[in-house]
Design a protein around this motif. Structure first.
Motif, PDB file in Angstrom:
ATOM      1  N   LEU A  85       0.837  -1.207   0.000  1.00 14.17           N
ATOM      2  CA  LEU A  85       0.000   0.000   0.000  1.00 14.17           C
ATOM      3  C   LEU A  85       0.871   1.255   0.000  1.00 14.17           C
ATOM      4  CD1 LEU A  85      -2.783  -1.083   2.531  1.00 14.17           C
ATOM      5  CD2 LEU A  85      -2.963  -0.957   0.036  1.00 14.17           C
ATOM      6  N   SER A  86       1.935   1.229   0.819  1.00 14.73           N
ATOM      7  CA  SER A  86       2.850   2.386   0.850  1.00 14.73           C
ATOM      8  C   SER A  86       3.553   2.560  -0.488  1.00 14.73           C
ATOM      9  CB  SER A  86       3.887   2.201   1.962  1.00 14.73           C
ATOM     10  OG  SER A  86       3.262   2.111   3.219  1.00 14.73           O
ATOM     11  N   TYR A  87       3.978   1.454  -1.093  1.00 13.47           N
ATOM     12  CA  TYR A  87       4.661   1.530  -2.383  1.00 13.47           C
ATOM     13  C   TYR A  87       3.721   2.077  -3.464  1.00 13.47           C
ATOM     14  CZ  TYR A  87       8.151  -1.459  -0.132  1.00 13.47           C
ATOM     15  OH  TYR A  87       9.096  -1.965   0.719  1.00 13.47           O
ATOM     16  N   TRP A  88       2.463   1.696  -3.389  1.00 18.71           N
ATOM     17  CA  TRP A  88       1.498   2.207  -4.369  1.00 18.71           C
ATOM     18  C   TRP A  88       1.323   3.720  -4.223  1.00 18.71           C
ATOM     19  CZ3 TRP A  88      -0.498   0.341  -8.684  1.00 18.71           C
ATOM     20  CH2 TRP A  88      -1.565   1.022  -9.269  1.00 18.71           C
ATOM     21  N   GLU A  89       1.293   4.199  -2.974  1.00 17.30           N
ATOM     22  CA  GLU A  89       1.195   5.650  -2.744  1.00 17.30           C
ATOM     23  C   GLU A  89       2.431   6.368  -3.281  1.00 17.30           C
ATOM     24  OE1 GLU A  89       0.541   6.237   1.372  1.00 17.30           O
ATOM     25  OE2 GLU A  89      -1.553   5.581   1.331  1.00 17.30           O
ATOM     26  N   ILE A  90       3.600   5.766  -3.070  1.00 16.52           N
ATOM     27  CA  ILE A  90       4.848   6.365  -3.574  1.00 16.52           C
ATOM     28  C   ILE A  90       4.827   6.412  -5.104  1.00 16.52           C
ATOM     29  CG2 ILE A  90       7.347   6.011  -3.767  1.00 16.52           C
ATOM     30  CD1 ILE A  90       7.245   4.792  -0.943  1.00 16.52           C
ATOM     31  N   ARG A  91       4.378   5.327  -5.705  1.00 19.70           N
ATOM     32  CA  ARG A  91       4.295   5.269  -7.170  1.00 19.70           C
ATOM     33  C   ARG A  91       3.353   6.360  -7.699  1.00 19.70           C
ATOM     34  NH1 ARG A  91       0.944   2.992 -11.009  1.00 19.70           N
ATOM     35  NH2 ARG A  91       1.988   2.177 -12.894  1.00 19.70           N
ATOM     36  N   THR A  92       2.206   6.502  -7.058  1.00 17.02           N
ATOM     37  CA  THR A  92       1.248   7.535  -7.472  1.00 17.02           C
ATOM     38  C   THR A  92       1.838   8.933  -7.315  1.00 17.02           C
ATOM     39  OG1 THR A  92      -0.532   6.067  -6.748  1.00 17.02           O
ATOM     40  CG2 THR A  92      -1.107   8.369  -7.146  1.00 17.02           C
ATOM     41  N   LYS A  96       2.078  11.454 -10.459  1.00 14.58           N
ATOM     42  CA  LYS A  96       1.175  12.609 -10.514  1.00 14.58           C
ATOM     43  C   LYS A  96       1.808  13.901 -10.009  1.00 14.58           C
ATOM     44  CE  LYS A  96      -3.106   9.923 -10.258  1.00 14.58           C
ATOM     45  NZ  LYS A  96      -4.396   9.728  -9.552  1.00 14.58           N
ATOM     46  N   ALA A  97       2.596  13.800  -8.931  1.00 18.61           N
ATOM     47  CA  ALA A  97       3.152  15.017  -8.339  1.00 18.61           C
ATOM     48  C   ALA A  97       4.500  15.396  -8.943  1.00 18.61           C
ATOM     49  CB  ALA A  97       3.273  14.841  -6.830  1.00 18.61           C
ATOM     50  N   LEU A  98       5.375  14.396  -9.102  1.00 16.71           N
ATOM     51  CA  LEU A  98       6.714  14.688  -9.615  1.00 16.71           C
ATOM     52  C   LEU A  98       6.815  14.560 -11.136  1.00 16.71           C
ATOM     53  CD1 LEU A  98       8.949  12.882  -6.946  1.00 16.71           C
ATOM     54  CD2 LEU A  98       8.195  15.262  -7.002  1.00 16.71           C
ATOM     55  N   ASN A  99       5.743  14.059 -11.777  1.00 20.39           N
ATOM     56  CA  ASN A  99       5.712  13.883 -13.238  1.00 20.39           C
ATOM     57  C   ASN A  99       6.855  12.983 -13.732  1.00 20.39           C
ATOM     58  OD1 ASN A  99       3.422  15.556 -13.666  1.00 20.39           O
ATOM     59  ND2 ASN A  99       4.724  17.377 -13.461  1.00 20.39           N
ATOM     60  N   ILE A 100       7.085  11.911 -12.991  1.00 14.38           N
ATOM     61  CA  ILE A 100       8.095  10.934 -13.383  1.00 14.38           C
ATOM     62  C   ILE A 100       7.375   9.615 -13.657  1.00 14.38           C
ATOM     63  CG2 ILE A 100      10.147   9.648 -12.676  1.00 14.38           C
ATOM     64  CD1 ILE A 100      10.904  11.970 -10.904  1.00 14.38           C
ATOM     65  N   PRO A 101       7.254   9.187 -14.917  1.00 20.29           N
ATOM     66  CA  PRO A 101       6.545   7.935 -15.220  1.00 20.29           C
ATOM     67  C   PRO A 101       7.338   6.726 -14.728  1.00 20.29           C
ATOM     68  CG  PRO A 101       7.570   8.813 -17.196  1.00 20.29           C
ATOM     69  CD  PRO A 101       7.774   9.850 -16.133  1.00 20.29           C
ATOM     70  N   SER A 102       6.632   5.641 -14.471  1.00 19.08           N
ATOM     71  CA  SER A 102       7.270   4.425 -13.939  1.00 19.08           C
ATOM     72  C   SER A 102       8.330   3.883 -14.897  1.00 19.08           C
ATOM     73  CB  SER A 102       6.217   3.350 -13.677  1.00 19.08           C
ATOM     74  OG  SER A 102       5.315   3.786 -12.699  1.00 19.08           O
ATOM     75  N   GLU A 103       7.999   3.878 -16.188  1.00 19.13           N
ATOM     76  CA  GLU A 103       8.935   3.302 -17.152  1.00 19.13           C
ATOM     77  C   GLU A 103      10.182   4.159 -17.335  1.00 19.13           C
ATOM     78  OE1 GLU A 103       5.664   5.585 -19.269  1.00 19.13           O
ATOM     79  OE2 GLU A 103       5.791   4.023 -17.726  1.00 19.13           O
ATOM     80  N   GLY A 104      10.108   5.428 -16.971  1.00 17.18           N
ATOM     81  CA  GLY A 104      11.274   6.300 -17.137  1.00 17.18           C
ATOM     82  C   GLY A 104      12.034   6.571 -15.861  1.00 17.18           C
TER      83      GLY A 104
END
Length: 542
Positions: A85-92, A96-104
């Motif tokens: 759950l914490s990792y999902w919040e970090i990913r989001t 959304k906030a830092l504009n850094i996509p997961s793949e990049g």
């Protein structure tokens, strides 16, 4: 891995008929009166499920261990779900906030992520107590507890140093002991911190120090007793996990036990204040090869002669067995012949590891300087004494054999309770005083270790500073110039950071000194021209 180890160990203990597997008891496949002498297959040695379950139910000890394993596994499962759950919040937050996509994400450095976080604070003020976040604020929040631990190791408060007969000075710090110390000091029930960012108010009052110390000492004893009760379960797990982890590696590469690794104590001793895990790992990885060369430069002539002879005898027998096997493969059917070949190969490999390279050049002072260039710390008495066995022994506490690491982890379930019950309570008052004297509250960050502020006026070492730059007493100053070196490391790692005036003055004076030394130093060509010795010492591979 945990489920596999528990299940597989139970299967090996209760569901295998070893008399059949080892052909100690003949099988009767046909149902006749005469035993069947055909080859035994694996299914023949595995018991049916009902008989296996009956064996498990008949052993109270195995049932107890399985219940304890199930409880621990459920605890780990809940912990993993909460972490997800914490990792999902970090990913989001990253997307959304830092504009850094997961793949990049792999294309961004930590400094770029940190810059986006600082910029986001200016726009949205996530931290409501202050307008702007600095790089130091971010490091403080990530490394709050780690900085306390590094400071206690620096002040020789933890871990406890022992002087044992025959072994001499010994420092014992394992993952199990580290977990218990963090439980006592930072996040466990009754710890000195009341939450993730704030020390308990009574810890900041001098009048409550003795009461707090008595309570902490009592908690240490209780935690030690709990460790003692759980010792059999933890010890069984450690033995099984070590066997499954290292048995195949030892068979394939017996010399791997002779490889070295930075010890857990070494990683804390050599760590700067405000140094993230990946920064520490990169620095110690750069120092790995020079440290290995330094430790390998010490050889015992007697041990070398012994190893050469043992290797010769074992190698001779091994060569004969291999030739016989090549001549007639039926030799392999002889009982224990494969065991003998494996053990002889192991002996030859271990013996060879004690024979030094005949082309090695003996230059311990230069090798130790190369180590220092990366790890940054060493005791003052090592200077000029790199060739002494005492220096090597102290270095071995920081840079230990992998075999020693495995042995310490296996002994940890037995020794950790003893240390918690008998050795650690005497340090309770010193630990309480440490947290009271070296804790400061920073707006928007919470309570942090004052050493992590990199304040050379309050924690600087007079040997590193000009007169009047520090007001720190012997108790307040960091040992081995850790404040100054941590300040330099942090300023280099975070070039956009604006240090306080006093620290900025120290850094500017340091830069001037380096430039002066560089200007007055002889050119490299002149040093190299002095002879082959200079070229050898300056060579990267020498």
């Amino acid at each position: 891995q945990f489920l596999f180890v528990v299940t597989f160990s139970t299967f090996l203990l209760c569901c295998v008929e070893y008399d059949v597997l080892f052909a100690n008891r003949p099988l009767n496949h046909t149902g006749g009166t005469a035993p069947d002498r055909s080859k035994v297959t694996l299914p023949d040695a595995i018991l049916p499920a009902p008989q296996c379950a009956q064996r498990i139910r008949a052993s109270g000890w195995i049932i107890f261990l399985l219940v304890m394993a199930a409880v621990f596994w459920l605890y780990r499962l809940v912990k993993v779900l909460c972490s997800l759950l914490s990792y999902w919040e970090i990913r989001t937050f990253y997307i959304k906030a830092l504009n850094i996509p997961s793949e990049g994400l792999c294309n961004y450095s930590w400094q770029e992520v940190q810059a986006r976080l600082i910029s986001l604070q200016r726009q949205q003020q996530m931290c409501v107590h202050k307008r702007e976040l600095t790089e130091l604020d971010i490091y403080h929040r990530i490394l709050r507890f780690k900085n306390y631990t590094v400071a206690m190791v620096n002040k020789s408060l933890l871990p406890i140093h022992f002087h044992l007969p025959l072994l001499g000075p010994v420092v014992f710090l394992t993952q199990g002991l580290k977990y218990n110390l963090e439980l006592l000091l930072f996040w466990g029930p009754g710890s000195l911190f009341q939450n993730k960012w704030s020390l308990r108010p009574q810890c900041k009052r001098a009048g409550a120090r003795r009461e707090l110390a008595q309570r902490l000492a009592r908690t240490m004893v209780l935690v030690g007793l709990a460790n003692l009760l759980l010792c059999p379960c933890v010890l069984v797990w450690q033995l099984l996990y070590a066997f499954f982890s290292y048995a195949e590696v030892i068979k394939r590469e017996p010399g791997s036990l002779g490889a070295r690794r930075w010890s857990l104590y070494g990683r804390h001793y050599l760590r700067h204040f405000n140094e993230l895990n990946h920064e520490l790992q990169a620095r110690l990885s750069r120092g790995y090869k020079p440290a290995t060369k330094y430790m390998n430069s010490f050889t015992s002539p007697l041990l070398t002669v012994l190893a050469k002879n043992v290797g010769f005898f074992a190698g001779s027998i091994l060569a004969v067995l291999i030739v016989l096997t090549v001549y007639d493969e039926d030799v392999l059917t002889v009982q224990h012949i494969l065991t003998a070949i494996t053990l002889l190969g192991l002996v030859v490999t271990v013996a060879r590891s004690f024979i030094p390279d005949e082309h090695t050049v003996w230059c311990p002072e230069q090798l130790l300087q190369r180590v220092l260039a990366h790890v940054h710390y060493m005791p003052d008495h090592w200077q000029g004494n790199a060739s002494r066995s005492e220096t090597r022994s102290e270095m071995a506490q920081l840079f230990q054999y992998k075999a020693v690491f495995i042995l310490e982890e296996l002994l940890s379930p037995i020794l950790t309770p003893l240390i918690l019950i008998f050795a650690l309570p005497s340090r309770a008052l010193d630990i309480v005083d440490f947290f009271r004297n070296f804790t400061v509250e920073v707006v928007g960050v919470g309570d942090i270790c004052s050493f992590a502020q990199l304040d050379i006026r309050n924690h600087g070492n007079p040997q590193w500073l000009s007169a009047g730059q520090t007001e720190a007493s012997v108790y307040q100053q960091a040992e081995n110039g850790k404040t100054e070196l941590s300040l330099m490391h942090f300023a280099i790692t975070n070039p956009r950071w604006q240090p306080p005036p006093q620290s900025e003055l120290f850094l500017s004076q340091l830069k001037e000194k380096v430039q002066q030394d560089a200007a007055t130093a002889p050119p490299v060509q002149r040093i190299l021209a002095e002879g082959p010795l200079g070229a050898s010492l300056l060579s990267e591979d020498s």
